[in-house]
Scaffold this motif. Structure first.
Motif, PDB file in Angstrom:
ATOM      1  N   ASN A 120      19.724   4.677  38.384  1.00 11.04           N
ATOM      2  CA  ASN A 120      18.459   5.011  39.055  1.00 11.04           C
ATOM      3  C   ASN A 120      18.559   6.322  39.840  1.00 11.04           C
ATOM      4  OD1 ASN A 120      20.167   4.146  41.028  1.00 11.04           O
ATOM      5  ND2 ASN A 120      18.725   2.749  42.017  1.00 11.04           N
ATOM      6  N   VAL A 121      19.498   7.193  39.449  1.00  4.39           N
ATOM      7  CA  VAL A 121      19.716   8.448  40.192  1.00  4.39           C
ATOM      8  C   VAL A 121      19.540   9.677  39.296  1.00  4.39           C
ATOM      9  CG1 VAL A 121      21.410   9.821  41.473  1.00  4.39           C
ATOM     10  CG2 VAL A 121      21.334   7.347  41.791  1.00  4.39           C
ATOM     11  N   LEU A 122      18.741  10.613  39.778  1.00  2.12           N
ATOM     12  CA  LEU A 122      18.672  11.939  39.170  1.00  2.12           C
ATOM     13  C   LEU A 122      19.306  12.900  40.167  1.00  2.12           C
ATOM     14  CD1 LEU A 122      17.635  14.150  37.177  1.00  2.12           C
ATOM     15  CD2 LEU A 122      15.511  14.181  38.492  1.00  2.12           C
ATOM     16  N   PHE A 123      20.336  13.596  39.727  1.00  2.00           N
ATOM     17  CA  PHE A 123      21.023  14.596  40.549  1.00  2.00           C
ATOM     18  C   PHE A 123      20.665  15.947  39.935  1.00  2.00           C
ATOM     19  CE2 PHE A 123      25.337  16.731  41.329  1.00  2.00           C
ATOM     20  CZ  PHE A 123      25.079  17.002  42.665  1.00  2.00           C
ATOM     21  N   ALA A 124      19.845  16.724  40.653  1.00  2.00           N
ATOM     22  CA  ALA A 124      19.299  17.933  40.020  1.00  2.00           C
ATOM     23  C   ALA A 124      19.228  19.084  41.002  1.00  2.00           C
ATOM     24  CB  ALA A 124      17.899  17.649  39.482  1.00  2.00           C
ATOM     25  N   HIS A 125      19.286  20.268  40.456  1.00  2.00           N
ATOM     26  CA  HIS A 125      19.087  21.471  41.263  1.00  2.00           C
ATOM     27  C   HIS A 125      17.591  21.657  41.523  1.00  2.00           C
ATOM     28  CE1 HIS A 125      19.102  25.737  42.375  1.00  2.00           C
ATOM     29  NE2 HIS A 125      20.342  25.506  42.766  1.00  2.00           N
ATOM     30  N   GLN A 126      17.304  22.245  42.661  1.00  2.00           N
ATOM     31  CA  GLN A 126      15.915  22.480  43.074  1.00  2.00           C
ATOM     32  C   GLN A 126      15.110  23.302  42.059  1.00  2.00           C
ATOM     33  OE1 GLN A 126      15.899  24.884  46.589  1.00  2.00           O
ATOM     34  NE2 GLN A 126      13.719  24.617  46.984  1.00  2.00           N
ATOM     35  N   LYS A 127      15.821  24.116  41.265  1.00  2.00           N
ATOM     36  CA  LYS A 127      15.122  24.999  40.326  1.00  2.00           C
ATOM     37  C   LYS A 127      15.198  24.499  38.877  1.00  2.00           C
ATOM     38  CE  LYS A 127      14.432  28.344  43.397  1.00  2.00           C
ATOM     39  NZ  LYS A 127      13.104  28.577  43.941  1.00  2.00           N
ATOM     40  N   ALA A 128      15.520  23.243  38.693  1.00  3.60           N
ATOM     41  CA  ALA A 128      15.778  22.765  37.333  1.00  3.60           C
ATOM     42  C   ALA A 128      14.544  22.757  36.430  1.00  3.60           C
ATOM     43  CB  ALA A 128      16.382  21.359  37.387  1.00  3.60           C
ATOM     44  N   PHE A 129      13.393  22.314  36.964  1.00  9.72           N
ATOM     45  CA  PHE A 129      12.242  22.037  36.099  1.00  9.72           C
ATOM     46  C   PHE A 129      11.028  22.872  36.481  1.00  9.72           C
ATOM     47  CE2 PHE A 129      14.607  18.043  36.981  1.00  9.72           C
ATOM     48  CZ  PHE A 129      15.218  17.920  35.750  1.00  9.72           C
ATOM     49  N   LEU A 130      10.139  23.033  35.520  1.00  7.17           N
ATOM     50  CA  LEU A 130       8.810  23.565  35.814  1.00  7.17           C
ATOM     51  C   LEU A 130       8.059  22.442  36.509  1.00  7.17           C
ATOM     52  CD1 LEU A 130       7.014  25.302  32.781  1.00  7.17           C
ATOM     53  CD2 LEU A 130       7.411  26.226  35.050  1.00  7.17           C
TER      54      LEU A 130
END
Ligand code: SUG
Length: 453
Positions: free
Chosen positions: A267-277
Motif C-alpha cells: 500500500n506504499v508508493l515511494f515517488a519523487h515529487q517530479k515523477a508524474f504529470l
C-alpha cells in the motif's frame, strides 16, 4: 475467492557477454560509460549475491536465464553470411555497432522482461505474462521471443498460466514491461499479496495523439496505447487500473523508465515529487482505486533530492520489499550511500512514521554502470500455492542453486570484456556452452535459437 499469494522476485542472471556499448540513448549511465571495460564474472556474481541475500532474508527469490548472445540469427537477417564465426567477423568489420547491439547482455534487466498480472486480478483467473517488445532500442527489441520461451518454460501449465506474445513492434506500441507497471495491494496476514490488486501503468507519451505533452530531448519508451493493450490482454478490471503519464521533463533528464523515479509495494508508493504529470491527481486516482484501509504516498521533495541526484544514485530503482513482520525494507544500490543528498534523506526517512523501516545497500555497480539498479534486475511475480506447485521448481533460489550457479559462472565467464572482444567468435562458443548447461540446471528444455535449429 482469492487465495493467499506471495511476491517472488525473479532476477536476471547476467549473461556471459556483459559489456558497455553505449546503446541506450536517454539512459545517462549507458551513454556516459560506453567503452568502459566490463567484468562479466563480477557482474554475474554481484547479481547472484543480491538474489541470495534476499532469499536469506526470507523473501521468495527466483532466477531468469539470459539470452543467447551474440545473436547471430539476427545478424543473418541483416545479411551477414557464412559460418557463425564468419558472420561475427564480417559484422565486426562492417558494422561493429550492430555487432555490439547483437551482443548485449541487456536481458539482465528483467524488470523489462514482461508485465505480469496475478490470477487474483484477471478475468479468467489465470496468471498472465506479456513479454515487453522493447521496441525503442534495437538491442532490446531482439529479446522478447526468447524471453517468452523462457517464461513458458518456467510457468508451463496452461491451467494456471496464460502467455501472450509481445505487442506489435514499432514505436506506437513501445512497451517496456514492469519497469512502467506497479501493482498495489492491501497485504494482510490471511492473503499476503493475494487480494485483488490495483494496477498502475505509467507511460511516457500518447503515441496516437501528438497534441499531448511528450519529452523533447530523449525518447518516451512506453506509450499509453501499449499500456492499455497490456491491461486488455491481462483482462484487468478497469476499476482497479490507473494510467498516469510520466513527467516529460524528467524523461529529458534521464528518467527513461518510471522505475527510475518511483517504486511501489503493497500500500506504499515511494515517488519523487517530479515523477508524474498532474501528480496530485495521480495520487487521488490511486487512493480512490485502492481497495484497502490506507494508501501511503511517501513523496521525496526536489529540494531534498534533486532529480539529477535521483538519476545518479538510482534511489527509486530500489526494491521495496515486505518482511514477515510487515515492515518494509528498501534494497538500495551502493550509489545511494555515496550521493550525499540521498544518504541524508534515507537516514531521515527510516526515522519517520511510514511503513519503510530500514535500508539495505547492495553493490550492483556492474549493472548500474549501464543504467540498471536493484529494481531493474528483478521481475516481480505474484503466485499462490497452487501456482507455486505448478511452476518449474529449478528456477527457485536455494543454497544449492546459489552454489551451483556460482560454480557455473566461474567455469564459463570471462573476467573482462571490451568492445574489441566482441569480434572474437570464441565468445559465441563459450556463451552457448554455458547456456546449454544452464538450461539443464534450470530445467528449461530448449529455449535458445541454437537449441531449436
Ligand atoms: O534498457 N541499459 C538498459 C537498462 C535497463 C534498466 N531497466 C529499468 N530501469 N527497468 C536499457 O536502457 C545499456 C546497454 C549498453 O549500453 O551496453 C542498456 O541496455
Amino acid at each position: 475467492m482469492s487465495k493467499k499469494a506471495f511476491e517472488f522476485n525473479f532476477d536476471g542472471l547476467v549473461g556471459p557477454t556483459h559489456n558497455y556499448a553505449g546503446l541506450s540513448h536517454g539512459n545517462v549511465a549507458s551513454t556516459s560509460n560506453a567503452n568502459l571495460v566490463a567484468k562479466p564474472k563480477e557482474a554475474a556474481k554481484q547479481g547472484l549475491a543480491k538474489m541470495k541475500a534476499l532469499h536469506d532474508m526470507g523473501l521468495k527469490q527466483g532466477v531468469l536465464a539470459p539470452m543467447e548472445r551474440p545473436d547471430v540469427h539476427t545478424l543473418r537477417k541483416l545479411g551477414f553470411t557464412g559460418s557463425d564465426a564468419q558472420v561475427i567477423i564480417k559484422a565486426s568489420k562492417q558494422a561493429p555497432k550492430v555487432l555490439a547491439a547483437c551482443s548485449s547482455a541487456s536481458s539482465m534487466w528483467t524488470a523489462n522482461a514482461c508485465t505480469m498480472a496475478p490470477s487474483s486480478d484477471t478475468g479468467d483467473g489465470k496468471a498472465h505474462f506479456t513479454p515487453a517488445n522493447l521496441a525503442n532500442k534495437f538491442h532490446r527489441s531482439i529479446e522478447h521471443a526468447t524471453t517468452g520461451r523462457i517464461l513458458q518454460a518456467m510457468f508451463k501449465d496452461d491451467k494456471h498460466f496464460a502467455h501472450h506474445p509481445a505487442l506489435p513492434m514499432g514505436d506506437h506500441f513501445g512497451d517496456e514491461g514492469a519497469a512502467n507497471h506497479t501493482r498495489f495491494v492491501d497485504i494482510n496476514a490471511d492473503k499476503g499479496y493475494g487480494k485483488k490488486g490495483l494496477h498502475f501503468f505509467v507511460y511516457g507519451k500518447h503515441a496516437f495523439d501528438s497534441s499531448k505533452p511528450a519529452p523533447h530531448k530523449y525518447p518516451a519508451r512506453q506509450s499509453f496505447e501499449a499500456s492499455q493493450a497490456v491491461s486488455r490482454l491481462h483482462q484487468l478490471d478497469m476499476d482497479n487500473t490507473v494510467f498516469a503519464q510520466q513527467n516529460p521533463h524528467v524523461i529529458d533528464k534521464g528518467v527513461f523508465h518510471n522505475d527510475v523515479i518511483a517504486v511501489g509495494n503493497g500500500n506504499v508508493l515511494f515517488a519523487h515529487q517530479k515523477a508524474f504529470l498532474n501528480q496530485m491527481q495521480v495520487y487521488t486516482d490511486l487512493e480512490q482505486a485502492f481497495d484497502g484501509e490506507e494508501f501511503h504516498v511517501v513523496e521525496v521533495g526536489a529540494n531534498d533530492v534533486p532529480v539529477e541526484d535521483a538519476v545518479k544514485s538510482y534511489l527509486f530503482n530500489s526494491q521495496l520489499v515486505t518482511m514477515d513482520n510487515g515492515d518494509m525494507i528498501i534494497i538500495a544500490p551502493g550509489e545511494c550511500e555515496t550521493t550525499p543528498s540521498v544518504k541524508e534523506y534515507l537516514d531521515w526517512l527510516v526515522e519517520q512514521d511510514t511503513p519503510i523501516k530500514e535500508v539495505k545497500i547492495f553493490d550492483v555497480k556492474q549493472s548500474m554502470q549501464n543504467g540498471g539498479g536493484p529494481a531493474c534486475l528483478r521481475q516481480r511475480v505474484v503466485l499462490n500455492d497452487d501456482e507455486i506447485s505448478a511452476m518449474n521448481q529449478n528456477v527457485l533460489m536455494s543454497d544449492d542453486l546459489f552454489a551451483e550457479l556460482n560454480t557455473w559462472v566461474d567455469k564459463h565467464y570471462r573476467e573482462t570484456l571490451e568492445e574489441d572482444d566482441l569480434a572474437d567468435p570464441n565468445l559465441l562458443t563459450e556463451s552457448r556452452t554455458a547456456l546449454d548447461e544452464l538450461t539443464q540446471i534450470l530445467n528449461l528444455g530448449s529455449v535458445y535459437p541454437f537449441q531449436l535449429d
